[in-house]
Design a protein around this motif. Structure first.
Motif, PDB file in Angstrom:
ATOM      1  N   GLU A 134       3.638  -4.001  -4.069  1.00  0.00           N
ATOM      2  CA  GLU A 134       2.546  -5.065  -3.924  1.00  0.00           C
ATOM      3  C   GLU A 134       1.300  -4.781  -3.132  1.00  0.00           C
ATOM      4  O   GLU A 134       0.102  -4.954  -3.498  1.00  0.00           O
ATOM      5  CB  GLU A 134       3.226  -6.658  -3.392  1.00  0.00           C
ATOM      6  N   CYS A 135       1.707  -4.132  -2.045  1.00  0.00           N
ATOM      7  CA  CYS A 135       0.678  -3.788  -0.896  1.00  0.00           C
ATOM      8  C   CYS A 135      -0.452  -2.827  -1.687  1.00  0.00           C
ATOM      9  O   CYS A 135      -1.598  -2.671  -1.727  1.00  0.00           O
ATOM     10  CB  CYS A 135       1.210  -3.206   0.290  1.00  0.00           C
ATOM     11  N   LEU A 136       0.459  -1.702  -2.143  1.00  0.00           N
ATOM     12  CA  LEU A 136      -0.438  -0.524  -2.715  1.00  0.00           C
ATOM     13  C   LEU A 136      -1.172  -1.176  -4.205  1.00  0.00           C
ATOM     14  O   LEU A 136      -2.292  -0.559  -4.233  1.00  0.00           O
ATOM     15  CB  LEU A 136       0.607   0.450  -3.362  1.00  0.00           C
ATOM     16  N   SER A 137      -0.591  -2.102  -4.870  1.00  0.00           N
ATOM     17  CA  SER A 137      -1.197  -2.637  -5.972  1.00  0.00           C
ATOM     18  C   SER A 137      -2.456  -3.507  -5.643  1.00  0.00           C
ATOM     19  O   SER A 137      -3.717  -3.384  -6.295  1.00  0.00           O
ATOM     20  CB  SER A 137      -0.275  -3.529  -6.829  1.00  0.00           C
ATOM     21  N   ALA A 138      -2.216  -4.136  -4.321  1.00  0.00           N
ATOM     22  CA  ALA A 138      -3.504  -4.854  -3.885  1.00  0.00           C
ATOM     23  C   ALA A 138      -4.655  -4.059  -3.421  1.00  0.00           C
ATOM     24  O   ALA A 138      -5.822  -4.111  -3.721  1.00  0.00           O
ATOM     25  CB  ALA A 138      -2.824  -5.732  -2.859  1.00  0.00           C
ATOM     26  N   ILE A 139      -4.334  -3.060  -2.597  1.00  0.00           N
ATOM     27  CA  ILE A 139      -5.243  -2.160  -2.192  1.00  0.00           C
ATOM     28  C   ILE A 139      -5.955  -1.206  -3.609  1.00  0.00           C
ATOM     29  O   ILE A 139      -7.116  -1.345  -3.629  1.00  0.00           O
ATOM     30  CB  ILE A 139      -4.632  -0.790  -1.349  1.00  0.00           C
ATOM     31  N   GLU A 140      -5.332  -0.901  -4.378  1.00  0.00           N
ATOM     32  CA  GLU A 140      -5.983  -0.562  -5.716  1.00  0.00           C
ATOM     33  C   GLU A 140      -6.966  -1.555  -6.237  1.00  0.00           C
ATOM     34  O   GLU A 140      -8.049  -1.198  -6.685  1.00  0.00           O
ATOM     35  CB  GLU A 140      -4.954  -0.198  -6.709  1.00  0.00           C
ATOM     36  N   ALA A 141      -6.127  -2.815  -6.370  1.00  0.00           N
ATOM     37  CA  ALA A 141      -7.122  -3.832  -7.078  1.00  0.00           C
ATOM     38  C   ALA A 141      -8.658  -4.184  -6.323  1.00  0.00           C
ATOM     39  O   ALA A 141      -9.447  -4.331  -6.792  1.00  0.00           O
ATOM     40  CB  ALA A 141      -6.228  -5.065  -6.979  1.00  0.00           C
ATOM     41  N   TYR A 142      -8.059  -4.265  -5.005  1.00  0.00           N
ATOM     42  CA  TYR A 142      -9.460  -4.477  -4.147  1.00  0.00           C
ATOM     43  C   TYR A 142     -10.676  -3.326  -4.007  1.00  0.00           C
ATOM     44  O   TYR A 142     -11.657  -3.461  -3.994  1.00  0.00           O
ATOM     45  CB  TYR A 142      -9.092  -4.846  -2.835  1.00  0.00           C
ATOM     46  N   GLY A 143     -10.014  -2.036  -4.210  1.00  0.00           N
ATOM     47  CA  GLY A 143     -10.526  -0.921  -4.322  1.00  0.00           C
ATOM     48  C   GLY A 143     -11.394  -1.069  -5.752  1.00  0.00           C
ATOM     49  O   GLY A 143     -12.772  -0.721  -5.698  1.00  0.00           O
ATOM     50  N   LYS A 144     -11.048  -1.302  -6.670  1.00  0.00           N
ATOM     51  CA  LYS A 144     -11.674  -1.429  -8.043  1.00  0.00           C
ATOM     52  C   LYS A 144     -12.645  -2.633  -8.102  1.00  0.00           C
ATOM     53  O   LYS A 144     -13.618  -2.373  -8.568  1.00  0.00           O
ATOM     54  CB  LYS A 144     -10.728  -1.971  -9.184  1.00  0.00           C
ATOM     55  N   LEU A 145     -12.311  -3.564  -7.295  1.00  0.00           N
ATOM     56  CA  LEU A 145     -13.536  -4.895  -6.875  1.00  0.00           C
ATOM     57  C   LEU A 145     -14.630  -4.311  -6.026  1.00  0.00           C
ATOM     58  O   LEU A 145     -15.519  -5.116  -5.789  1.00  0.00           O
ATOM     59  CB  LEU A 145     -12.737  -5.973  -6.760  1.00  0.00           C
ATOM     60  N   LYS A 146     -14.366  -3.003  -5.495  1.00  0.00           N
ATOM     61  CA  LYS A 146     -15.240  -2.800  -4.460  1.00  0.00           C
ATOM     62  C   LYS A 146     -15.250  -3.661  -3.152  1.00  0.00           C
ATOM     63  O   LYS A 146     -16.223  -3.807  -2.399  1.00  0.00           O
ATOM     64  CB  LYS A 146     -16.797  -2.520  -5.157  1.00  0.00           C
ATOM     65  N   GLN A 147     -14.158  -4.261  -2.857  1.00  0.00           N
ATOM     66  CA  GLN A 147     -13.964  -5.167  -1.747  1.00  0.00           C
ATOM     67  C   GLN A 147     -13.276  -4.338  -0.726  1.00  0.00           C
ATOM     68  O   GLN A 147     -11.938  -4.644  -0.459  1.00  0.00           O
ATOM     69  CB  GLN A 147     -13.497  -6.453  -2.089  1.00  0.00           C
TER      70      GLN A 147
END
Length: 625
Positions: A431-444
């Motif tokens: 879940e941490c890895l997915s969240a990092i990837e997700a926020y990266g896509k959102l440029k956050q």
């Protein structure tokens, strides 16, 4: 079974259009005639260089290329037959999540004597084991994993011997086993086999092979076909297909059954060796082995990336032999349709799949979401995401890691925050890895960093695979300084830096415009660590040189890929020829080089070649002559 109907232009296939089903059997009335893909990308090779794959079937007349290559890594879940459900010692049955670097190739053992060095991170706990892939882990990638990994996902490791091997990485297997015996511990086949499975899960294929070799040398342990297949699989992974084939030739005939050959076929597919894969398939047919869904899925997987026109031939063979498609078969067809941007056809396949009683799993639905997003059908993508949630996410936590990056691809920052809120009190590693990837896509970026810090605090020993997730975020956002700081942090933590990290660093430098730095860094890493970089690392640098028209350095990268063990593929030649195009200089002998490597140009590459042909004639040249 499948009813397949060919159109008058059977090799110009247009996608996968599935009709309704009846009597519990799949009816694919238009699948062959509708399986057409972009002909600019998938061009039928010249008949002079083709060979018939299905030579045992008198009605099969299609000719299949033996030279096209290019494959990377894949997700699936089925085994090919129920008879394998009780496999104890596992090997490469390539239907499942494969944890592999991008585009594993058929290779010689370039780093002889350093087999363990081919593995980047063997020190993960069971819960920490994650896929290492340059592709989106939710997408349909292009290799299938072995049942060893599937078996180990269902039960925890209990091998004391495996733990001893992990705790003593600097000692040889012989030393570990000798110490084990000196301590008065029992060293039976079951214990060694469990240790082999543990090594497989950690990608410690060199260690696993050494254990297998030791096991075979002991006369008191009887080797069965399953053991030979496991050994052949490990040899293919560590030393390449040629060594594995030589080993298979030495296996006693009584143990050389279907399991041996399909294991080798799976490795041929993983290695992108189309010619050898077709040879093995034909050999299996000559030996009268039963045609299974697993074997057909291997061919579908290979042709999905190399030559989609041949997919119809595999489907027709399955119909003739009454081989029922599995969920993985449908998954391949759904992704093929989506990649061809035929979203209606993709939906029809999904509906037919459901009509056959096969419910699309989480991965299949995630694939569909990805194609809907690419096709601009946001409402349909969101609809599937809501179905995937299936009620209370607190009760279905395992879905969260899939939802996070998918919502991010839709730009739904509120949904990402909502899902992460459910996880963040006690986040799991995935879940941490997915969240990092997700926020990266959102440029956050700050939120991605906060998730990484939380992960680092909870999981005291994380590997380079996990650092690389944040490193990719920095690379995608051209944050070179932060990327360098993260790599230094990895070194301070004693984290081993391997091919996955190198790949992220290459992208980091390239995005910052420092191509030469990326080149020198990769070369230095190879020299110091004796490890094989990812295919993507080389091609990323090569593409940059090609854009500049830098023929010298493009050729240099081409040679380095060969030296690292990567066989020639169309992708390398496309990049190389483009360097000549941009440099506006002729490429003498390039066609001969391609022919020597069994590479046959598609329409796009043929157009490139025409532009760099030193002897081509134009209206202007005719006037001048």
């Amino acid at each position: 079974m499948w009813a397949l109907r060919r159109t008058s232009s059977s090799l110009k296939l247009q996608g996968l259009r599935l009709a309704t089903s009846r009597a519990g059997c799949v009816k694919l009335e238009t699948i062959c005639g509708q399986l057409e893909v972009n002909t600019n990308t998938f061009e039928t090779p010249s008949a002079a260089y083709t060979t018939s794959l299905f030579h045992r079937s008198a009605t099969m007349s299609s000719k299949l290329s033996t030279g096209m290559r290019g494959l990377s890594s894949q997700v699936g879940t089925e085994t090919s037959s129920s008879s394998e459900d009780d496999i104890d010692d596992a090997f490469s049955e390539l239907e499942g999540p494969e944890v592999s670097t991008d585009a594993v190739q058929d290779k010689k053992n370039t780093f002889e004597g350093n087999e363990d060095e081919l593995v980047s991170d063997p020190d993960l706990s069971d819960d920490d084991f994650m896929e290492e892939s340059s592709h989106d882990t939710l997408g349909l990638s292009d290799t299938e994993a072995d049942p060893a990994e599937k078996l180990l996902t269902r039960k925890k490791l209990t091998s004391e011997l495996f733990n001893a091997i992990v705790k003593d990485p600097n000692s040889s297997i012989e030393d570990v086993l000798s110490k084990w015996v000196e301590e008065g511990k029992e060293l039976g086949k079951q214990e060694v086999t469990a240790a082999i499975l543990g090594c497989r899960k950690r990608r410690m294929f060199g260690r696993a092979l050494q254990l297998s070799e030791w096991l075979e040398k002991k006369d008191e342990f009887d080797f069965i076909e399953r053991d030979y297949a496991s050994r052949a699989d490990l040899i293919a992974k560590v030393r390449g297909l040629q060594s594995a084939e030589k080993y298979i030739d030495k296996i006693p005939k009584s143990f050389k059954g279907e399991l041996i050959y399909r294991t080798f076929l799976a490795n041929c597919v993983t290695s992108s060796n189309l010619k050898k894969a077709e040879e093995v398939f034909n050999k299996m047919r000559d030996l009268d082995f039963e045609l299974t869904a697993f074997t057909c899925n291997q061919l579908l997987l290979l042709y999905k990336r190399l030559d989609r026109k041949k997919i119809a031939d595999v489907l027709l063979l399955m119909e003739k032999q009454n081989v029922k498609p599995t969920s993985f078969t449908y998954k391949l067809l759904i992704d093929t349709k989506g990649q061809a941007n035929d979203l209606t056809g993709m939906e029809e396949i999904a509906e037919t799949m459901k009509a056959e009683g096969l419910v699309p799993d989480l991965t299949t639905r995630a694939i569909m979401v990805g194609h809907y997003v690419s096709g601009g059908l946001r409402e349909k993508a969101e609809s599937i995401l809501k179905e995937m949630e299936a009620g209370d996410l607190k009760e279905n936590r395992w879905v969260c890691r899939v939802l996070l990056p998918l919502y991010a691809s839709l730009g739904k920052s509120d949904e990402v925050a909502r899902v992460w809120e459910i996880c963040k009190a006690s986040p799991r590693l995935e879940e941490c890895l997915s969240a990092i990837e997700a926020y990266g896509k959102l440029k956050q970026i700050e939120k991605a960093e906060a998730v990484f810090d939380k992960m680092e605090q909870k999981y005291k020993k994380i590997s380079s695979k996990h650092y690389s997730t944040l490193l990719k975020v920095y690379a995608n956002n051209k944050m070179l300084s932060k990327g360098k700081d993260l790599v230094r942090r990895m070194g301070e933590k004693g984290c081993r830096v391997g091919p996955l990290t190198w790949d992220a660093m290459v992208k980091l430098y390239v995005e910052a415009g420092e191509v030469e730095k990326a080149d020198s860094m990769l070369q230095k890493a190879v020299q110091q660590n004796k490890m094989k970089p990812m295919f993507n690392s080389y091609i990323t640098i090569m593409d940059q040189y090609s854009k500049r028209g830098d023929v010298h350095n493009a050729e240099k990268m081409f040679v380095r890929m060969r030296q690292s063990g990567y066989i020639a593929r169309m992708r390398q030649f496309q990049s190389l020829v483009q360097a000549y195009v941009n440099a506006k200089v002729p490429a003498y002998g390039i066609r001969e080089r391609m022919k020597a490597d069994n590479i046959f140009p598609n329409k796009a590459l043929a157009a490139q070649l025409a532009r760099v042909d030193a002897f081509r004639r134009t209206a202007v040249s005719d006037l001048l002559d």
